[in-house]
Design a protein around this motif. Structure first.
Motif, PDB file in Angstrom:
ATOM      1  N   ASN A 176     -41.942 -17.512 -19.123  1.00 10.91           N
ATOM      2  CA  ASN A 176     -41.680 -18.085 -17.802  1.00 10.91           C
ATOM      3  C   ASN A 176     -42.067 -17.151 -16.661  1.00 10.91           C
ATOM      4  O   ASN A 176     -41.812 -17.450 -15.504  1.00 10.91           O
ATOM      5  CB  ASN A 176     -40.189 -18.440 -17.688  1.00 10.91           C
ATOM      6  N   LYS A 177     -42.654 -15.984 -17.010  1.00  9.14           N
ATOM      7  CA  LYS A 177     -43.120 -15.008 -16.027  1.00  9.14           C
ATOM      8  C   LYS A 177     -42.002 -14.620 -15.048  1.00  9.14           C
ATOM      9  O   LYS A 177     -42.123 -14.715 -13.831  1.00  9.14           O
ATOM     10  CB  LYS A 177     -44.345 -15.531 -15.264  1.00  9.14           C
ATOM     11  N   GLN A 178     -40.891 -14.176 -15.625  1.00 12.01           N
ATOM     12  CA  GLN A 178     -39.755 -13.714 -14.855  1.00 12.01           C
ATOM     13  C   GLN A 178     -39.320 -12.353 -15.386  1.00 12.01           C
ATOM     14  O   GLN A 178     -39.572 -12.023 -16.546  1.00 12.01           O
ATOM     15  CB  GLN A 178     -38.583 -14.691 -14.950  1.00 12.01           C
ATOM     16  N   TYR A 179     -38.666 -11.579 -14.536  1.00 14.62           N
ATOM     17  CA  TYR A 179     -38.175 -10.281 -15.002  1.00 14.62           C
ATOM     18  C   TYR A 179     -36.928  -9.879 -14.233  1.00 14.62           C
ATOM     19  O   TYR A 179     -36.667 -10.336 -13.116  1.00 14.62           O
ATOM     20  CB  TYR A 179     -39.258  -9.200 -14.854  1.00 14.62           C
ATOM     21  N   VAL A 207     -45.173  -4.307 -14.214  1.00 18.70           N
ATOM     22  CA  VAL A 207     -44.887  -5.725 -14.035  1.00 18.70           C
ATOM     23  C   VAL A 207     -45.938  -6.334 -13.120  1.00 18.70           C
ATOM     24  O   VAL A 207     -46.143  -5.876 -11.996  1.00 18.70           O
ATOM     25  CB  VAL A 207     -43.479  -5.941 -13.440  1.00 18.70           C
ATOM     26  N   SER A 208     -46.600  -7.370 -13.596  1.00 19.17           N
ATOM     27  CA  SER A 208     -47.634  -8.040 -12.820  1.00 19.17           C
ATOM     28  C   SER A 208     -47.040  -8.723 -11.591  1.00 19.17           C
ATOM     29  O   SER A 208     -45.884  -9.166 -11.594  1.00 19.17           O
ATOM     30  CB  SER A 208     -48.342  -9.079 -13.690  1.00 19.17           C
ATOM     31  N   ALA A 209     -47.846  -8.828 -10.550  1.00 14.80           N
ATOM     32  CA  ALA A 209     -47.418  -9.519  -9.322  1.00 14.80           C
ATOM     33  C   ALA A 209     -47.189 -11.002  -9.567  1.00 14.80           C
ATOM     34  O   ALA A 209     -46.566 -11.693  -8.747  1.00 14.80           O
ATOM     35  CB  ALA A 209     -48.467  -9.319  -8.230  1.00 14.80           C
ATOM     36  N   ARG A 216     -41.927 -13.270 -11.284  1.00 13.35           N
ATOM     37  CA  ARG A 216     -40.887 -13.435 -10.262  1.00 13.35           C
ATOM     38  C   ARG A 216     -39.645 -12.674 -10.684  1.00 13.35           C
ATOM     39  O   ARG A 216     -39.148 -12.817 -11.803  1.00 13.35           O
ATOM     40  CB  ARG A 216     -40.561 -14.919 -10.084  1.00 13.35           C
ATOM     41  N   GLU A 217     -39.123 -11.842  -9.771  1.00 22.66           N
ATOM     42  CA  GLU A 217     -37.915 -11.084 -10.073  1.00 22.66           C
ATOM     43  C   GLU A 217     -36.685 -11.944  -9.890  1.00 22.66           C
ATOM     44  O   GLU A 217     -36.558 -12.679  -8.911  1.00 22.66           O
ATOM     45  CB  GLU A 217     -37.819  -9.836  -9.183  1.00 22.66           C
ATOM     46  N   VAL A 218     -35.760 -11.872 -10.826  1.00 23.06           N
ATOM     47  CA  VAL A 218     -34.504 -12.603 -10.751  1.00 23.06           C
ATOM     48  C   VAL A 218     -33.362 -11.600 -10.796  1.00 23.06           C
ATOM     49  O   VAL A 218     -33.533 -10.450 -11.195  1.00 23.06           O
ATOM     50  CB  VAL A 218     -34.369 -13.630 -11.898  1.00 23.06           C
TER      51      VAL A 218
END
Length: 283
Positions: free
Chosen positions: A117-120, A264-266, A269-271
């Motif tokens: 989900n491209k989240q971190y 971490v790639s741009a 999305r940071e959560v």
């Protein structure tokens, strides 16, 4: 279970375990009494336990990783990569070949990546109240992963620190203890080999209830002239939740040909911890 749900459960279970004591804001003070007086036999045994520590700089292995939360259970494969005093990394794969998530512990932060989900989530240890209040830090986690004794808040064990532990020798086993205010730390070791078989941390709170972390080690095999546990069973309990993790290692080596930090790639999305927990509760 779909890959997205699998990674939600794995990543969110880790975040839940790290953040479950988030409402406890008061820092723990060290009210420990004077160091216990150990007999020569007890001190000799403690020295044998610390002498069993791995001297390898790197430990890497294929790993089978399981997570159990309530009636939900999943199993993933992946890689465990550790560099002493620097980083602990778990790379989790779905279907055996796609990296679906990554957990990275460094001296300064915890990184949880959901690659599907491209989240971190990236957090300092002082943002995680249970870690801060219990005195746990990267070096404590490292000792748990590496099957070693530790004294909370310190970066390494010394002979002088051993005087702060109590040791009860009986039967075939020994119980090693260390107390700090509302927290108690215990290790179970076999007397014959002075090998740690279990670590237990309990935070006692009469109002909110008790929190505990239990780490069992088994299936010891020879590696780098030391025994190392290939099977790890980890249970984190709160007054109303229980999360179980399992790690089974394979093909243990000392590979040092890998980058020790994840960029971490741009596109990600940071959560926040709260967002992770809300998603966890929605599962």
């Amino acid at each position: 279970m779909k890959a997205t749900s699998m990674m939600k459960l794995a990543g969110l279970a880790v975040a839940f375990a790290l953040a479950s004591c988030g409402t406890q804001k008061k820092a723990v003070k060290d009210n420990a009494s004077k160091a216990p007086v150990a007999t020569a036999q007890q001190q000799e045994f403690l020295q044998k336990v610390t002498d069993n520590a791995q001297y390898a700089k790197f430990i890497t292995s294929k790993v089978k990783f399981s997570v159990e939360v309530g009636n939900q259970h999943l199993t993933l494969t992946g890689n465990l990569k550790m560099k002493r005093d620097d980083v602990i990394r778990l790379q989790l794969t779905a279907f055996g070949f796609v990296e679906a998530g990554r957990l990275e512990f460094t001296k300064d932060y915890v990184l949880i990546m959901d690659r599907i989900n491209k989240q971190y989530l990236k957090a300092n240890y002082n943002q995680l109240d249970f870690m801060r209040n219990s005195g746990l830090n990267f070096y404590s986690l490292q000792a748990l992963f590496w099957n070693e004794l530790f004294q909370p808040g310190n970066t390494a064990m010394t002979d002088e620190m051993l005087k702060n532990f109590t040791t009860d020798l009986y039967g075939d086993d020994a119980v090693i203890s260390f107390a700090k205010d509302k927290l108690s730390y215990r290790w179970l070791a076999d007397k014959a080999g002075a090998q740690v078989k279990m670590a237990n941390i309990v935070y006692e709170d009469r109002i909110r209830g008790n929190y505990s972390l239990n780490w069992d080690y088994s299936n010891f095999k020879q590696t780098s002239k030391r025994l190392f546990p290939y099977t790890h069973a980890i249970t984190f309990r709160t007054p109303d939740k229980e999360v179980k993790f399992g790690m089974t290692l394979n093909y243990l080596s000392n590979d040092d040909n890998w980058e020790t930090r994840t960029e971490v790639s741009a596109k990600y999305r940071e959560v926040t911890v709260d967002q992770i927990l809300r998603r966890f509760m929605a599962l």
